[in-house]
Enzyme design. Structure first.
Site, PDB file in Angstrom:
ATOM      1  N   GLU A 229      18.838 -15.672  -9.764  1.00  0.00           N
ATOM      2  CA  GLU A 229      18.371 -14.305  -9.994  1.00  0.00           C
ATOM      3  C   GLU A 229      17.808 -14.158 -11.414  1.00  0.00           C
ATOM      4  O   GLU A 229      16.785 -13.496 -11.615  1.00  0.00           O
ATOM      5  CB  GLU A 229      19.529 -13.333  -9.741  1.00  0.00           C
ATOM      6  CG  GLU A 229      19.238 -11.864  -9.991  1.00  0.00           C
ATOM      7  CD  GLU A 229      18.103 -11.287  -9.149  1.00  0.00           C
ATOM      8  OE1 GLU A 229      17.608 -11.942  -8.227  1.00  0.00           O
ATOM      9  OE2 GLU A 229      17.691 -10.156  -9.462  1.00  0.00           O
TER      10      GLU A 229
ATOM     11  N   LYS B 122      13.988 -13.057 -12.261  1.00  0.00           N
ATOM     12  CA  LYS B 122      13.660 -11.908 -13.126  1.00  0.00           C
ATOM     13  C   LYS B 122      12.664 -12.310 -14.182  1.00  0.00           C
ATOM     14  O   LYS B 122      11.703 -11.610 -14.437  1.00  0.00           O
ATOM     15  CB  LYS B 122      14.909 -11.351 -13.829  1.00  0.00           C
ATOM     16  CG  LYS B 122      15.886 -10.523 -13.038  1.00  0.00           C
ATOM     17  CD  LYS B 122      15.360  -9.242 -12.465  1.00  0.00           C
ATOM     18  CE  LYS B 122      14.649  -9.477 -11.186  1.00  0.00           C
ATOM     19  NZ  LYS B 122      15.329  -9.295  -9.949  1.00  0.00           N
TER      20      LYS B 122
ATOM     21  N   TRP C 191      -2.869  -2.612  -1.722  1.00  0.00           N
ATOM     22  CA  TRP C 191      -2.408  -3.939  -2.151  1.00  0.00           C
ATOM     23  C   TRP C 191      -3.137  -4.927  -1.249  1.00  0.00           C
ATOM     24  O   TRP C 191      -2.875  -4.982  -0.048  1.00  0.00           O
ATOM     25  CB  TRP C 191      -0.893  -4.019  -1.984  1.00  0.00           C
ATOM     26  CG  TRP C 191      -0.266  -5.246  -2.571  1.00  0.00           C
ATOM     27  CD1 TRP C 191       0.094  -5.433  -3.880  1.00  0.00           C
ATOM     28  CD2 TRP C 191       0.117  -6.441  -1.889  1.00  0.00           C
ATOM     29  NE1 TRP C 191       0.662  -6.676  -4.043  1.00  0.00           N
ATOM     30  CE2 TRP C 191       0.685  -7.312  -2.839  1.00  0.00           C
ATOM     31  CE3 TRP C 191       0.020  -6.877  -0.566  1.00  0.00           C
ATOM     32  CZ2 TRP C 191       1.163  -8.570  -2.511  1.00  0.00           C
ATOM     33  CZ3 TRP C 191       0.492  -8.137  -0.229  1.00  0.00           C
ATOM     34  CH2 TRP C 191       1.064  -8.972  -1.207  1.00  0.00           C
TER      35      TRP C 191
ATOM     36  N   LYS D  18       6.662  -3.618  -4.512  1.00  0.00           N
ATOM     37  CA  LYS D  18       8.079  -3.260  -4.472  1.00  0.00           C
ATOM     38  C   LYS D  18       8.649  -3.456  -3.081  1.00  0.00           C
ATOM     39  O   LYS D  18       9.715  -4.011  -2.900  1.00  0.00           O
ATOM     40  CB  LYS D  18       8.259  -1.803  -4.931  1.00  0.00           C
ATOM     41  CG  LYS D  18       9.708  -1.322  -4.947  1.00  0.00           C
ATOM     42  CD  LYS D  18      10.518  -2.060  -5.990  1.00  0.00           C
ATOM     43  CE  LYS D  18      11.979  -1.667  -6.020  1.00  0.00           C
ATOM     44  NZ  LYS D  18      12.777  -2.648  -6.779  1.00  0.00           N
TER      45      LYS D  18
ATOM     46  N   ASN E 279      -1.521   1.405   5.809  1.00  0.00           N
ATOM     47  CA  ASN E 279      -0.619   0.415   5.221  1.00  0.00           C
ATOM     48  C   ASN E 279      -0.185  -0.503   6.346  1.00  0.00           C
ATOM     49  O   ASN E 279       0.334  -0.032   7.351  1.00  0.00           O
ATOM     50  CB  ASN E 279       0.599   1.132   4.592  1.00  0.00           C
ATOM     51  CG  ASN E 279       1.668   0.156   4.129  1.00  0.00           C
ATOM     52  OD1 ASN E 279       1.405  -1.032   3.978  1.00  0.00           O
ATOM     53  ND2 ASN E 279       2.875   0.664   3.913  1.00  0.00           N
ATOM     54  N   GLY E 280      -0.404  -1.805   6.187  1.00  0.00           N
ATOM     55  CA  GLY E 280      -0.010  -2.749   7.244  1.00  0.00           C
ATOM     56  C   GLY E 280      -1.119  -3.746   7.477  1.00  0.00           C
ATOM     57  O   GLY E 280      -2.010  -3.903   6.644  1.00  0.00           O
TER      58      GLY E 280
ATOM     59  N   CYS F  42       0.827  -1.207   0.000  1.00  0.00           N
ATOM     60  CA  CYS F  42       0.000   0.000   0.000  1.00  0.00           C
ATOM     61  C   CYS F  42       0.859   1.253   0.000  1.00  0.00           C
ATOM     62  O   CYS F  42       1.954   1.268   0.560  1.00  0.00           O
ATOM     63  CB  CYS F  42      -0.869   0.032   1.251  1.00  0.00           C
ATOM     64  SG  CYS F  42      -1.916  -1.407   1.415  1.00  0.00           S
TER      65      CYS F  42
ATOM     66  N   ARG G 263       5.179   0.727  -6.040  1.00  0.00           N
ATOM     67  CA  ARG G 263       5.142  -0.182  -4.889  1.00  0.00           C
ATOM     68  C   ARG G 263       4.229  -1.382  -5.148  1.00  0.00           C
ATOM     69  O   ARG G 263       4.335  -2.384  -4.450  1.00  0.00           O
ATOM     70  CB  ARG G 263       4.640   0.572  -3.648  1.00  0.00           C
ATOM     71  CG  ARG G 263       5.570   1.671  -3.215  1.00  0.00           C
ATOM     72  CD  ARG G 263       4.906   2.561  -2.188  1.00  0.00           C
ATOM     73  NE  ARG G 263       4.691   1.895  -0.926  1.00  0.00           N
ATOM     74  CZ  ARG G 263       5.546   1.876   0.083  1.00  0.00           C
ATOM     75  NH1 ARG G 263       6.703   2.479  -0.035  1.00  0.00           N
ATOM     76  NH2 ARG G 263       5.260   1.263   1.201  1.00  0.00           N
TER      77      ARG G 263
ATOM     78  N   HIS H  35      19.943 -34.374 -11.250  1.00  0.00           N
ATOM     79  CA  HIS H  35      19.180 -34.977 -10.151  1.00  0.00           C
ATOM     80  C   HIS H  35      17.691 -34.656 -10.224  1.00  0.00           C
ATOM     81  O   HIS H  35      17.012 -34.681  -9.212  1.00  0.00           O
ATOM     82  CB  HIS H  35      19.778 -34.529  -8.818  1.00  0.00           C
ATOM     83  CG  HIS H  35      21.212 -34.928  -8.681  1.00  0.00           C
ATOM     84  ND1 HIS H  35      21.603 -36.216  -8.375  1.00  0.00           N
ATOM     85  CD2 HIS H  35      22.350 -34.223  -8.877  1.00  0.00           C
ATOM     86  CE1 HIS H  35      22.927 -36.282  -8.360  1.00  0.00           C
ATOM     87  NE2 HIS H  35      23.403 -35.083  -8.670  1.00  0.00           N
TER      88      HIS H  35
ATOM     89  N   GLU I 194       9.061 -13.194 -12.627  1.00  0.00           N
ATOM     90  CA  GLU I 194       8.277 -12.135 -11.997  1.00  0.00           C
ATOM     91  C   GLU I 194       7.751 -11.105 -12.984  1.00  0.00           C
ATOM     92  O   GLU I 194       6.715 -10.497 -12.734  1.00  0.00           O
ATOM     93  CB  GLU I 194       9.017 -11.465 -10.839  1.00  0.00           C
ATOM     94  CG  GLU I 194      10.206 -10.627 -11.217  1.00  0.00           C
ATOM     95  CD  GLU I 194      10.873  -9.974 -10.008  1.00  0.00           C
ATOM     96  OE1 GLU I 194      10.201  -9.686  -9.024  1.00  0.00           O
ATOM     97  OE2 GLU I 194      12.094  -9.740 -10.093  1.00  0.00           O
TER      98      GLU I 194
HETATM   99  O1  M6R Z   1      13.559  -4.381  -0.500  1.00  0.00           O
HETATM  100  P1  M6R Z   1      14.154  -5.762  -0.338  1.00  0.00           P
HETATM  101  O2  M6R Z   1      15.470  -5.900  -1.005  1.00  0.00           O
HETATM  102  O3  M6R Z   1      14.179  -6.218   1.082  1.00  0.00           O
HETATM  103  O4  M6R Z   1      13.129  -6.702  -1.100  1.00  0.00           O
HETATM  104  C1  M6R Z   1      13.289  -8.083  -1.115  1.00  0.00           C
HETATM  105  C2  M6R Z   1      12.422  -8.723  -2.170  1.00  0.00           C
HETATM  106  O5  M6R Z   1      11.064  -8.447  -1.942  1.00  0.00           O
HETATM  107  C3  M6R Z   1      12.780  -8.246  -3.580  1.00  0.00           C
HETATM  108  O6  M6R Z   1      14.126  -8.451  -3.861  1.00  0.00           O
HETATM  109  C4  M6R Z   1      11.921  -8.979  -4.634  1.00  0.00           C
HETATM  110  O7  M6R Z   1      12.254 -10.335  -4.678  1.00  0.00           O
HETATM  111  C5  M6R Z   1      12.070  -8.323  -6.005  1.00  0.00           C
HETATM  112  N1  M6R Z   1      10.800  -8.215  -6.648  1.00  0.00           N
HETATM  113  C6  M6R Z   1      12.963  -9.064  -6.915  1.00  0.00           C
HETATM  114  O8  M6R Z   1      13.053  -8.468  -8.163  1.00  0.00           O
END
Ligand code: M6R
Length: 613
Positions: free
Chosen positions: A486, A490, A74, A608, A100-101, A2, A27, A509, A493
């Site tokens: 990673e 990418k 959110w 985010k 937010n929370g 949020c 966000r 395996h 997501e």
């Molecule tokens: O703000 P942070 O680095 O703590 O966030 C951690 C993850 O939420 C963040 O890296 C998330 O996996 C990203 N969407 C990856 O691209």
């Protein structure tokens, strides 16, 4: 997660709120709303969808008001729809609240309030809070600030809230616990927001609200802060260093692409003033006072989530190789709910781009409570994690707006490399010659990243070939295993293609069963310790007709003969390969997602900064 934005001043609030909500779009959210206050007229507009949908919904209606609150939601409790969108109101209709929370004990509070005659309209936990404040205001005959304080004393959970009251249009009340809230102080005007991005174009003077604090913003009396125990607090006003241009797309189609292209500069910024080639030293000012404790550490624990966890895995290899200290890398979300063994001579490194990730914050508190020294690696200056850690090093990557983390990863790995080099040198586990060679190699990385970025046209061509894939496999070994993870993250997501990262040798395996002619396999096969082994793994994929897209060292011939496509990256030392090899994988994911018509900067269901567990 949020997003919150609020305004009280001389200007019309609506344009400021809408602009602020746009700044917070990164966000992640699924509905939006505003409440505007002029005299005793309180107007609320809210709907499911984007900020642009909210604007269309409001178009042609009155937006008068010099006080206002705005929100992007959110969904957690209750689906994304018009009714569940914020702001919410209590029974009297006098209050409007954004949150937010998560209010964890909303159920018993709601039951009690229903018993007292309150009628609820939404499925949200937030609505409980506004009814509670409303109820207290009337039953205790107290002003808004006191009603908020009393209500929050009954609440378990995390919150950043802003509330306005039709009966008192000169006042806005904000409070936080475990969810970030920043207050901007301008000339005769005040702003509240989840982070500084909606504020920076109006004022550079900000106060970061601390946990348990309640801010009362009064048009004539200004800003006053109390805590939940009613003790007066002195606001600590800080100056923002953030530049407005850093929040714009700067000619790129998406923030993600801009941020990928910024990496040459952002890696340089992460090293600036820290790597001194002339003196042959690494200086990390933020952890200087704790250096000896670090040098004597018996173990390092690295905590993070998502991309930050992947950076932590690279950190594990770096610290073990350079400093010969045992390292464990943990998902913060798992660590916090185990009964982990933490010793006083452990060093805990918490990594977070946003500095607000709820699981990482909770894991830090747990480790802190058990006596460990916590070092933060954060990007957002003044963020919660930066403030709760004992010491730390900012990554200085600049604001990262795209939900998919790119420049944050390379900046985190850069800082981890600097730390590991420094500790290795001080412990005497890294020979002088190796230390200087690696310093020089690290110094050359920004220019080499630039060279990788120049391959974009070729990478886009490859993306076009594989854009319709349903699955993808990413393989790496040693330092590039976390890069494979990673790369897969990418792709999944932002393009919604199922992708998995594996250590190359582990393929045999299980995952090898998936390989057929429709499966693209991205392999990081750069020259280095595991090169020959990875070449064998490529052969195994080839034998099963998988399509190989290999990231190789410039001038490589062996993999070129085997792979369907190769992307060359400049030669560098093995431990620094992640900084170069991740870049083509970021670009591939970006272009595939764009070609598939995906919303790259705001992928579905993602946020985010993940401020709920
Ligand atoms: O703000 P942070 O680095 O703590 O966030 C951690 C993850 O939420 C963040 O890296 C998330 O996996 C990203 N969407 C990856 O691209």
């Amino acid at each position: 997660m949020c997003g919150i934005v609020a305004y009280l001043g001389e200007k019309q609030a609506y344009p400021i709120l809408i602009n602020g909500l746009r700044r917070l779009e990164y966000r992640g959210y699924d509905s939006a709303g505003v409440a505007l206050l002029e005299g005793d007229a309180l107007t609320i507009y809210k709907c499911q969808g984007k900020v642009s949908d909210l604007e269309s919904h409001i178009n042609g209606r009155s937006t008068v008001g010099t006080v206002g609150i705005g929100h992007t939601r959110w969904a957690t409790h209750g689906p994304p729809n018009d009714v569940n969108a914020h702001p919410h109101q209590g029974t009297s209709g006098d209050l409007a609240l954004i949150h937010n929370g998560i209010i964890e004990n909303y159920a018993p509070i709601k039951e009690e309030l229903v018993h007292r005659g309150h009628v609820f309209r939404s499925d949200t936990d937030t609505e409980v809070l506004v009814h509670l404040i409303d109820d207290i205001q009337r039953s205790e005959n107290v002003d808004l600030a006191e009603a908020v304080r009393l209500a929050l004393s009954n609440v378990v959970g995390a919150y950043a809230i802003v509330v306005i009251d039709r009966k008192d249009p000169e006042v806005m009340v904000a409070a936080r616990k475990s969810s970030p809230l920043v207050i901007g102080i301008g000339e005769g005007e005040f702003f509240c927001a989840s982070d500084a991005t909606p504020i920076v174009e109006h004022t550079k003077n900000v106060v970061y609200l601390e946990d348990g604090e309640i801010a009362v913003i009064d048009r004539t009396k200004g800003l006053k802060i109390r805590n939940i125990k009613n003790q007066v607090k002195t606001p600590f006003i800080q100056e923002l260093e953030m530049q407005l241009e850093a929040l714009e797309k700067g000619g790129y189609d998406h923030f993600m692409l801009k941020e990928i292209h910024e990496q040459s500069r952002s890696i340089r910024d992460s090293m600036r003033g820290r790597l001194n080639l002339g003196k042959g030293e690494v200086v990390l000012g933020g952890i200087k006072d704790y250096e000896q404790k670090f040098v004597n550490a018996k173990r390092i624990l690295i905590l993070g989530c998502g991309t930050s966890w992947h950076a932590g895995m690279v950190g594990e290899y770096l610290f073990e190789e350079f400093a010969r200290i045992p390292v464990e890398v943990e998902y913060a979300s798992e660590f916090r709910y185990r009964n982990p063994i933490v010793n006083e001579d452990d060093i805990v490194i918490a990594i977070s781009q946003s500095g607000e990730t709820a699981d990482t914050l909770a894991a830090i508190e747990l480790a802190k409570g058990r006596g460990a020294m916590i070092i933060g690696i954060c990007n957002v200056v003044g963020s919660s994690i930066a403030r709760v850690t004992h010491a730390g090093s900012y990554t200085h990557a600049g604001p990262e707006i795209g939900v998919a983390s790119t420049k944050a990863f390379t900046a985190q790995v850069t800082v981890l490399t600097l730390m590991a080099l420094m500790i290795g040198q001080k412990r005497g586990t890294l020979s002088g010659g190796n230390f200087y060679r690696l310093l020089n190699e690290l110094d050359a990385i920004p220019d080499k990243v630039q060279k990788v970025l120049q391959k974009e046209a070729q990478i886009k061509y490859i993306a076009d070939i594989y854009k319709d894939a349903s699955n993808a496999l990413y393989l790496g070994r040693g330092y590039t295993f976390p890069v494979a993870l990673e790369g897969a993250l990418k792709l999944k997501e932002i393009s919604y293609i199922h992708a998995e990262g594996y250590p190359a040798a582990e393929m045999k395996h299980g995952p090898i069963a998936l390989i057929d002619e429709a499966m693209p396999v991205f392999v990081i096969a750069t020259k280095g310790a595991s090169y020959e082994k990875v070449v064998s793994n490529i052969q195994e994929v080839k034998a099963r007709k998988g399509k190989i897209i290999a990231i190789v060292t410039e001038g490589d011939t062996m993999v070129k003969d085997l792979a369907d496509h190769v992307i060359e990256i400049p030669e560098t030392a093995d431990p620094l390969v992640p900084l170069l090899s991740v870049v083509p994988l970021q670009l591939i994911s970006y272009h595939i997602a764009v070609m598939r018509g995906c919303n790259v900067d705001q992928p579905r269901n993602l946020a985010k900064s993940v401020t709920v567990e």
